[in-house]
Design a protein around this motif. Structure first.
Motif, short mmCIF file in Angstrom:
data_model
loop_
_atom_site.label_atom_id
_atom_site.label_comp_id
_atom_site.label_asym_id
_atom_site.label_seq_id
_atom_site.Cartn_x
_atom_site.Cartn_y
_atom_site.Cartn_z
N ASN A 361 0.76 -1.21 -0.22
CA ASN A 361 -0.02 -0.09 0.03
C ASN A 361 0.83 1.38 -0.18
N HIS A 362 2.03 1.07 0.15
CA HIS A 362 3.07 2.40 0.01
C HIS A 362 4.23 1.94 -0.83
N PRO A 363 4.04 2.09 -2.21
CA PRO A 363 4.86 1.71 -3.13
C PRO A 363 6.26 2.67 -3.44
N PHE A 364 5.78 3.85 -2.84
CA PHE A 364 6.98 4.74 -3.03
C PHE A 364 7.78 4.97 -2.06
N LEU A 365 7.87 4.38 -1.20
CA LEU A 365 8.48 4.38 0.23
C LEU A 365 9.89 3.94 -0.37
N ARG A 366 11.02 4.54 -0.24
CA ARG A 366 12.20 4.31 -0.66
C ARG A 366 13.37 3.65 0.07
N CYS A 367 12.77 3.32 1.40
CA CYS A 367 13.69 2.85 2.38
C CYS A 367 13.10 1.89 3.37
N THR A 368 13.35 0.53 3.18
CA THR A 368 12.95 -0.44 4.18
C THR A 368 13.89 -0.96 5.28
N ARG A 369 14.91 -0.26 5.39
CA ARG A 369 15.99 -0.94 6.37
C ARG A 369 15.70 -0.67 7.61
N THR A 370 16.11 -1.31 8.57
CA THR A 370 16.22 -1.16 10.08
C THR A 370 17.54 -0.15 10.36
N LEU A 371 17.16 0.88 11.08
CA LEU A 371 18.10 2.05 11.33
C LEU A 371 19.25 1.68 12.07
N ALA A 372 20.40 2.07 11.87
CA ALA A 372 21.60 2.00 12.35
C ALA A 372 22.52 3.09 12.55
N ALA A 373 23.46 2.99 13.40
CA ALA A 373 24.33 4.37 13.86
C ALA A 373 24.88 4.52 12.44
N ASN A 374 25.20 5.86 12.11
CA ASN A 374 25.83 6.48 11.12
C ASN A 374 25.31 6.40 9.91
N GLN A 375 23.85 5.90 10.00
CA GLN A 375 23.10 6.13 8.83
C GLN A 375 22.56 7.62 8.66
#
Length: 438
Positions: A361-375
């Protein structure tokens, strides 16, 4: 000595470490990274503006010189083959002499088609990284942008070195100056074109140096997500201004958006309310949080704003489930930022390139990562009046929309607020705000 000097030393060591690791793992002798070649305009004798290979500029800030090459195996001192032709038609680049040059064995190439003389004699186990596969074929590379190498490099590109973080701060600092100049130009009555010129003059970067084409949108044009027209004619009535504009520093991008109302009114109150929600979303960022969850949370917050400002009614869950929030906020919450505005690796969940797509339902989302330090990521919620999306809602969903309020807000176009944020292990660094943009 500039702080970048010492930070770059660690940065280049990390890039060499990554190359050593992935080439050992994949049984390559090393990588050969091509800066790129000019692209000729169709039926013309002029080239399009040159855009360097981002894998090349990760190593050093040469952004405007095609036909350069980096040869690296991660162990030996990398070689830079620097293109410096004999040419009286164009300005020839000076021989490099900068903070990074001591880290390369620099060789000068005078004719682009003589590059084979500088490359390893046996290229059968070297990986070509670049755009021009026809050139790689002629040179007899057997491995061109091999998936295993590219996936590894893209995954780790999300983990910024301290040098990269400092470059991103400096890009933000430049862009903040431009945003302040553009805001003044708007309130002083400038056209879209004039506002753009004020922005570029303030940051001292030309349009070809910018990381992307600026969006300078007055009034209803702010509802066009990628509005690029830059009208010369001033609108008869000045209602709103949306600016999505960045800057570059050593090839690293800033990407900032602000929205302003010309007068104090209900639209200006909606801007202020969305601004508070944007800051709350930034506060929710921390290592271990899924970016997809932040995006879903944003839709819930947008739903509450739609209720608060009488753009829609019912409850939060109904507005999200029915697609009403997607009609008002159709794009993703943001994206990774770095060497590219939409930096690579946003969907990569391991070194092998395991791809986790955006939710259906959200095809335009450009990131599906899990956040981490230094991102480094952008956070950019928005609310727009886009008639085509509102008209496409189901009949049941349309009944949840307050069309009278939509009619009032339509001339203002829309709102987007975007900051560039570094995730640290113990805090978030909102570069955009901390460098002076409210």
């Amino acid at each position: 000595m500039d702080q970048l000097d010492s930070l770059y030393h660690v940065h280049i060591a990390e890039l060499n470490r990554r190359v050593a690791e992935v080439t050992r793992r994949e049984n390559f002798a090393g990588v050969v990274i091509h800066s790129g070649q000019p692209h000729r305009q169709f039926l013309d004798d002029m080239n399009y503006p040159f855009k360097v290979n981002p894998h090349f500029k990760a190593w050093l800030p040469i952004l405007d010189n095609p036909n350069c090459w980096i040869i690296a195996n991660g162990v030996d001192k990398p070689i830079l083959v620097f293109y410096r032709p004999v040419d009286f038609w164009h300005k020839v680049s000076d021989v490099p002499d900068a903070f990074w040059t001591a880290h390369f064995d620099i060789k000068l190439l005078t004719k682009a088609d003589k590059i084979a003389e500088f490359l390893p004699k046996d290229l059968s186990n070297w990986a070509y990284i670049g755009e021009h596969l026809d050139v790689a074929d002629v040179l007899e590379f057997k491995s061109r942008n091999p998936d295993a190498v590219m996936n590894y490099l893209h995954y780790h590109r999300a983990d910024k070195t301290q040098y990269e973080l400092e470059c991103l701060r400096r890009a933000n600092k430049i862009a903040v100056r431009g945003h302040k100049a553009a805001k003044s130009a708007f309130f002083n009555g400038g056209s879209e074109f004039e506002i753009q010129q004020h922005y570029l003059a303030e940051i001292s970067q030309g349009e070809n140096e910018m990381p992307y084409g600026n969006i300078i949108a007055l009034n209803q044009n702010a509802a066009i997500l990628h509005y690029m027209t830059l009208a010369h004619v001033k609108p008869k009535q000045r209602l709103s201004f949306l600016i999505d504009a960045g800057a570059s520093y050593h090839g690293y991008a800033a990407d900032i958006t602000r929205t302003y109302a010309f007068e104090k009114n209900r639209f200006s109150e909606l801007i202020a309310a969305l601004n508070l929600q944007q800051l709350a979303i930034v506060d929710a960022m921390k290592p271990g949080v899924k970016y997809t969850d932040l995006h879903i949370m944003t839709h819930e917050r947008i739903a509450q704003l739609l209720i608060d400002f009488e753009l829609a009614h019912s409850d939060v869950a109904a507005l999200v489930d029915s697609g009403v929030t997607r009609a008002f906020f159709p794009h993703g919450l943001g994206h990774m930022l770095g060497l590219q505005v939409h930096d690579m690796g946003g969907y990569s969940h391991d070194e092998r390139g395991t791809h986790i797509p955006a939710p259906e339902n959200h095809p335009f989302l450009r990131c599906t990562r899990t956040l981490a330090a230094n991102q480094v990521l952008t956070i950019e919620p928005g609310i727009y009046i886009i008639d085509t999306l509102l008209n496409d809602l189901s009949d049941n969903a349309k009944q949840l929309v307050n069309w009278q309020t939509v009619d009032v807000m339509r001339p203002f176009g829309g709102i987007r607020i975007e900051d560039n944020v570094i995730v640290h292990s113990d805090r978030n660094e909102n570069m955009t705000r901390e460098l002076g943009l409210d």
